[in-house]
Design an enzyme around this catalytic site. Structure first.
Site, PDB file in Angstrom:
ATOM      1  NE  ARG A 152      -3.547  -0.522   2.662  1.00 44.90           N
ATOM      2  CZ  ARG A 152      -4.816  -0.652   2.323  1.00 44.90           C
ATOM      3  NH1 ARG A 152      -5.479   0.376   1.849  1.00 44.90           N
ATOM      4  NH2 ARG A 152      -5.438  -1.806   2.454  1.00 44.90           N
ATOM      5  CE  LYS A 179      -2.182 -20.863  11.010  1.00 47.76           C
ATOM      6  NZ  LYS A 179      -1.471 -20.110  12.059  1.00 47.76           N
ATOM      7  CE  LYS A 226       7.551 -26.526  10.598  1.00 45.76           C
ATOM      8  NZ  LYS A 226       8.581 -25.617  11.041  1.00 45.76           N
ATOM      9  CD  GLU A 233       5.001 -22.058  18.817  1.00 52.97           C
ATOM     10  OE1 GLU A 233       5.612 -21.471  17.917  1.00 52.97           O
ATOM     11  OE2 GLU A 233       3.811 -21.836  19.083  1.00 52.97           O
ATOM     12  CG  ASP A 282      -1.851 -19.602  16.188  1.00 51.45           C
ATOM     13  OD1 ASP A 282      -1.849 -19.071  15.058  1.00 51.45           O
ATOM     14  OD2 ASP A 282      -0.827 -19.744  16.881  1.00 51.45           O
ATOM     15  CG  HIS A 316       0.725 -25.789  12.219  1.00 53.61           C
ATOM     16  ND1 HIS A 316       0.599 -25.497  10.887  1.00 53.61           N
ATOM     17  CD2 HIS A 316       1.032 -24.614  12.823  1.00 53.61           C
ATOM     18  CE1 HIS A 316       0.817 -24.201  10.703  1.00 53.61           C
ATOM     19  NE2 HIS A 316       1.081 -23.644  11.863  1.00 53.61           N
ATOM     20  CE  LYS A 356       1.710 -18.925  19.875  1.00 50.80           C
ATOM     21  NZ  LYS A 356       2.720 -19.398  18.952  1.00 50.80           N
TER      22      LYS A 356
HETATM   23  C1  BG6 Z   1       2.114 -20.403  12.952  1.00 46.83           C
HETATM   24  C2  BG6 Z   1       1.382 -19.917  14.171  1.00 46.83           C
HETATM   25  O1  BG6 Z   1       1.210 -20.948  12.020  1.00 46.83           O
HETATM   26  O2  BG6 Z   1       3.059 -21.395  13.325  1.00 46.83           O
HETATM   27  C3  BG6 Z   1       2.347 -19.403  15.220  1.00 46.83           C
HETATM   28  O3  BG6 Z   1       0.472 -18.891  13.808  1.00 46.83           O
HETATM   29  C4  BG6 Z   1       3.402 -20.428  15.515  1.00 46.83           C
HETATM   30  O4  BG6 Z   1       1.666 -19.038  16.405  1.00 46.83           O
HETATM   31  C5  BG6 Z   1       4.056 -20.941  14.235  1.00 46.83           C
HETATM   32  O5  BG6 Z   1       4.390 -19.845  16.354  1.00 46.83           O
HETATM   33  C6  BG6 Z   1       4.978 -22.119  14.505  1.00 46.83           C
HETATM   34  O6  BG6 Z   1       5.672 -22.455  13.348  1.00 46.83           O
HETATM   35  P1  BG6 Z   1       7.130 -23.114  13.438  1.00 46.83           P
HETATM   36  O7  BG6 Z   1       7.485 -23.421  12.020  1.00 46.83           O
HETATM   37  O8  BG6 Z   1       8.010 -22.087  14.073  1.00 46.83           O
HETATM   38  O9  BG6 Z   1       6.973 -24.337  14.304  1.00 46.83           O
END
Ligand code: BG6
Length: 498
Positions: free
Chosen positions: A63, A171, A205, A239, A258, A263, A364
């Protein structure tokens, strides 16, 4: 499978597909974080390794009015920082010469008309890949803008030989089944389903793809891969980082939307699916959808028994430094009940896995960063041997480590040297010993989209089925009878799963 052992046998499936021709890659959200951290570094590595046609062009739309040279300089710094291979100035210059910045408003037809003009101008690549690296509210309007400018493909016959137009969608894809369905219909109004590439970067991955290779390129695991031998499957994506600066988005989403919907569900599907009829996208995705359809529609009470949600409070890291609690993070509502940890125990009610618990956990601000799948086999009967503390022998386990220390472990019971006792040992295969750096997920996904291979992308029915599961969970949690999330201190181990 001994560490470092190499039989010299190779079968390179990727090299069998024709190298993609030149393409116009249009990145909407060209000034955003995703473009800087992932997309441009991935394109750089693809070009450097000869996997991006040198006559391709990259048009980044944003933008803001920006000086093109400054824009490219910013990307160069990002590529130096985020590319897994570091920055080779000559290779970067080759890519930079192909990058153009285009100022434009996603809500205005002028941007799409200018793209259409560029694509039909002499010397432009004929094929185009549109990457929607923008916020989710803009997915629909951008697709519509493209279609209005004649750049969509809805209604095109599959055998049509006109230049391709493909759409990559990031996403989050919706926030529940109804919104995902509405978005699917909106996108399909503009692009044919085969031209829509919904991203789940976990599928890009290497270690996640290895799951399919491990299961279907070996004969030792498949006979054991069922309820007769498998006692339990655990899937973790844990994480260390908290939510950082993403409070605005995260507080309206939470761990289930999320991470679990995408995933973890993908890891579950690849672990539990039947062998596909072929390696083509539809055969693989059909099997994944069958897994989702085999998950029972648990009642809210049942789901509450089977799940746990948590939220991190103030805590400390391994060095004792204080860490903020979730409710103190920027742009999080005071008193928020959003979960930063989610665990769910479910079953895949089919012939292969009926009765085997699959435990999914993600969170997290924990004490570790690890993503792995643990397939735990039934324990041997305790008639002859016992564990070192007089208890039952531990299970054999196949552990697929997605990150970090990518690889796999096969754990087994062995004799303790010099003693009549049993201890656990492991055979280990490490990816890091095979390759200095593994391709980034985005490299693989971009290369596949350029080649028109949608195997590692999510089909419309798949995303809707995954949302159905998360919708039921959200409904169970929203019930006034549901307790608020359990508090766990930031930096602590994950709360005990149900
Ligand atoms: C994303 C999430 O899709 O994946 C994040 O929105 C998350 O919250 C991330 O931290 C994790 O991805 P990776 O590849 O670091 O495991």
């Amino acid at each position: 499978m001994r560490e470092g052992m190499d039989t010299g046998l190779r079968c390179d499936l990727d090299s069998e597909r024709p190298a993609p021709g030149p393409a116009m890659i249009v990145v909407f959200g060209g000034t955003g974080d995703l473009a800087r951290r992932k997309i441009v570094p991935a394109l750089y590595n693809l070009l450097r390794e000869g996997r991006l046609h040198p006559d391709s062009r990259i048009l980044c739309a944003g933008r803001r009015a920006l000086d093109p040279r400054e824009y490219r300089e910013g990307l160069r710094e990002a590529a130096a920082r985020f590319s897994r291979t570091g920055l080779d100035p000559a290779a970067w210059d080759r890519l930079a010469a192909r990058i153009e910045y285009r100022e434009g408003d996603l809500d205005s037809p002028a941007l799409y008309d200018s793209l259409a003009r560029t694509l039909s101008s002499p010397g432009s690549p004929a094929d185009a890949l549109f990457y929607l690296a923008v916020s989710p509210e803009q997915f629909g309007p951008a697709a519509r803008g493209l279609a209005r400018a004649g750049l969509g493909t809805a209604g095109r016959h599959p055998d049509d030989t006109a230049p391709y137009r493909r759409l990559i969608v990031e996403k989050p894809f919706g926030r529940d089944r109804a919104s995902a369905r509405a978005l699917n219909l909106e996108l399909q109004d503009c692009f044919a389903e085969r031209d829509i590439f919904r991203i789940d970067h976990y599928l890009g991955k290497e270690t996640v793809q290895n799951l399919l290779y491990l299961r279907f390129a070996n004969s030792v695991f498949e006979p054991l891969w069922n309820r007769r031998y498998v006692e339990r499957v655990e899937i973790d994506v844990l994480e260390e980082e908290g939510i950082g600066t993403r409070g605005g988005y995260y507080d309206g989403a939470g761990a289930a939307r999320d991470m679990l919907q995408n995933h973890l569900v993908q890891l579950l599907c690849l672990t539990a699916m039947e062998p596909p009829a072929g390696l083509d996208p539809e055969s693989i995705r059909d099997e994944k959808v069958k897994v989702l359809k085999s998950i029972p529609a648990y009642s809210p009470e049942e789901l509450r028994r089977r799940s746990l949600r948590g939220q991190y409070g103030a805590g400390s890291d391994a060095a004792g430094r204080p860490l903020r609690g979730y409710r103190e993070e920027d742009r999080v509502r005071p008193g928020s009940r959003t979960e930063t940890f989610a665990a769910l125990r479910l079953e895949v009610d089919n012939w292969r896995f009926a009765g085997v618990p699959f435990v999914l956990r993600t969170g997290k601000a924990l004490d570790r960063r690890v993503s792995e799948i643990r397939v735990l086999f039934r324990r041997p009967p305790g008639t002859l041997f016992q564990g070192s503390c007089g208890d039952r022998l531990g299970p054999n386990g196949l552990i697929l480590r997605i990150q970090p220390d990518e690889g796999l472990w096969l754990t087994f019971n062995a004799k303790v040297p010099g003693r009549a006792a049993v201890e656990s040992g492991a055979l280990r295969f490490s990816y890091r010993e095979k390759a200095d750096s593994l391709p980034e997920a985005y490299e693989r996904l971009l290369a596949d989209a350029l080649a028109g291979d949608s195997t590692l992308f999510i089909r419309s029915d798949e995303t809707e089925a995954a949302w159905s599961l998360v919708d039921r969970l959200e409904e169970a949690w929203a019930d006034p009878a549901a307790a608020p999330p359990v508090l766990y201190p930031a930096g602590s181990p994950p709360p005990a799963a149900p």
